[in-house]
Write an enzyme that holds these catalytic residues in place. Structure first.
Site, short mmCIF file in Angstrom:
data_model
loop_
_atom_site.label_atom_id
_atom_site.label_comp_id
_atom_site.label_asym_id
_atom_site.label_seq_id
_atom_site.Cartn_x
_atom_site.Cartn_y
_atom_site.Cartn_z
N GLU A 35 9.68 -5.94 -0.08
CA GLU A 35 8.24 -5.94 -0.41
C GLU A 35 7.89 -7.26 -1.08
O GLU A 35 8.74 -7.92 -1.65
CB GLU A 35 7.90 -4.80 -1.37
CG GLU A 35 7.90 -3.44 -0.75
CD GLU A 35 7.25 -2.38 -1.64
OE1 GLU A 35 6.58 -2.73 -2.64
OE2 GLU A 35 7.40 -1.20 -1.32
N HIS A 57 4.38 -2.93 2.31
CA HIS A 57 5.30 -1.81 2.47
C HIS A 57 6.15 -2.10 3.69
O HIS A 57 5.59 -2.33 4.78
CB HIS A 57 4.53 -0.50 2.68
CG HIS A 57 3.95 0.09 1.45
ND1 HIS A 57 3.24 1.28 1.46
CD2 HIS A 57 3.95 -0.31 0.15
CE1 HIS A 57 2.85 1.58 0.23
NE2 HIS A 57 3.26 0.61 -0.58
#
Length: 135
Positions: free
Chosen positions: A29, A76
């Protein structure tokens, strides 16, 4: 930079940059803060000490310089782009607009949320960024 809760949209160039950073850090991430000029999100601020892994990215908010962030951005690694409970805690501390990108990080793989995690419309605007705008 003044804090502007009346966000009109995001510069296309800024969104393209966000999607490219999301792709380049995959499978980890990434996270940053959003800044706006005249109601348009134009800048992404990366904080020193941000920790990133495949399961999360942790912003060190105490490292934030004296700026007014209008929100946050993070990726994500999955295609699920709904905010988690941890995301909602971050949203409550960092402004009114929060972008989450999801794999494969194409132009349709992102959403914008308000501070409570509700989807909000964030138009992508074709504006010319000034030379002093930093992505």
């Amino acid at each position: 930079m003044k804090k502007n809760t009346e966000i009109e949209g995001i510069a296309r160039e800024t969104l393209d940059f966000i999607l490219e950073v999301s792709r380049s850090t995959y499978p980890n991430e990434f996270a940053g803060l959003l800044e706006a000029k005249d109601g348009i999100i134009t800048d992404v601020l990366f904080l020193p000490g941000t920790e990133s892994s495949e399961s999360n990215a942790v912003l060190k908010l105490f490292m934030m310089p004296n700026i007014s962030a209008v929100g946050s951005v993070h990726s994500h690694p999955s295609s699920v782009i709904r905010p988690s409970k941890a995301d909602l805690r971050l949203f409550s501390k960092t402004g009114t607009r929060h972008i989450i990108t999801g794999h494969p990080y194409k132009s349709k793989n992102w959403k914008c949320y308000d501070g409570s995690g509700e989807i909000v419309d964030l138009p992508v605007l074709d504006v010319e960024l000034q030379d002093d705008d930093v992505l």
